[in-house]
Scaffold this active site. Structure first.
Site, PDB file in Angstrom:
ATOM      1  N   GLU A  78      61.751 -45.657  77.354  1.00 56.37           N
ATOM      2  CA  GLU A  78      61.409 -46.192  76.040  1.00 56.37           C
ATOM      3  C   GLU A  78      60.376 -47.295  76.220  1.00 56.37           C
ATOM      4  O   GLU A  78      60.625 -48.225  76.984  1.00 56.37           O
ATOM      5  CB  GLU A  78      62.661 -46.719  75.340  1.00 56.37           C
ATOM      6  CG  GLU A  78      63.639 -45.607  75.016  1.00 56.37           C
ATOM      7  CD  GLU A  78      64.936 -46.088  74.369  1.00 56.37           C
ATOM      8  OE1 GLU A  78      65.111 -47.313  74.207  1.00 56.37           O
ATOM      9  OE2 GLU A  78      65.760 -45.243  74.046  1.00 56.37           O
ATOM     10  N   HIS A  98      67.048 -46.028  68.990  1.00 53.35           N
ATOM     11  CA  HIS A  98      68.195 -46.742  69.551  1.00 53.35           C
ATOM     12  C   HIS A  98      68.735 -47.785  68.577  1.00 53.35           C
ATOM     13  O   HIS A  98      69.101 -48.895  68.960  1.00 53.35           O
ATOM     14  CB  HIS A  98      67.846 -47.375  70.892  1.00 53.35           C
ATOM     15  CG  HIS A  98      69.053 -47.553  71.769  1.00 53.35           C
ATOM     16  ND1 HIS A  98      69.613 -46.516  72.472  1.00 53.35           N
ATOM     17  CD2 HIS A  98      69.811 -48.625  72.032  1.00 53.35           C
ATOM     18  CE1 HIS A  98      70.663 -46.960  73.147  1.00 53.35           C
ATOM     19  NE2 HIS A  98      70.808 -48.240  72.893  1.00 53.35           N
TER      20      HIS A  98
END
Length: 133
Positions: A78, A98
């Protein structure tokens, strides 16, 4: 409620949702064999840690129809690059940033906590909330 060994759980479930920490024992716990056991009607949901799932195996399973779909609230990389980026673009994969479990109330509390931490440090005090690596 009954507990099952992972292979039996995968073979008998339509949806499997991961909720576990990332440890040496859980890293890559879902790979090609586990996705095959989940089967063509199976859906994988990961709201824990990206490295629980072998992303190469997941992308191959989605592409080949080995499983029906995946919903991921986290990726191994990420922001996404490489295979993580390909998963984010896959038609049968939903990726959220997330934060899918966050409510408006929790966002407000987190922002308040952050401001309080800054005020405490500015005043020479230790922060109250410290993220641990």
């Amino acid at each position: 409620m009954r507990f099952l060994p992972l292979p039996e759980l995968l073979e008998t479930s339509d949806v499997v949702s991961l909720h576990m920490p990332l440890t040496s024992a859980t890293r890559g716990i879902i790979g090609a064999a586990e996705l095959a056991a989940l089967g063509a009607d199976g859906i994988l949901v990961n709201t824990s840690r990206g490295d629980l799932v072998n992303e190469d195996a997941l992308l191959a399973a989605l592409t080949s129809g080995t499983i029906r779909a995946a919903m991921l609230d986290t990726l191994a990389q990420e922001p996404p690059n490489g295979v993580s980026k390909a998963l984010a673009a896959a038609s049968r994969c939903v990726v959220t940033p997330h934060s899918a479990g966050s409510s408006w109330e929790s966002w407000s509390r987190r922002c308040g906590n952050a401001v309080q931490n800054v005020e405490r440090v500015w005043a020479g005090l230790d922060p109250r909330w410290v993220a641990q690596p």
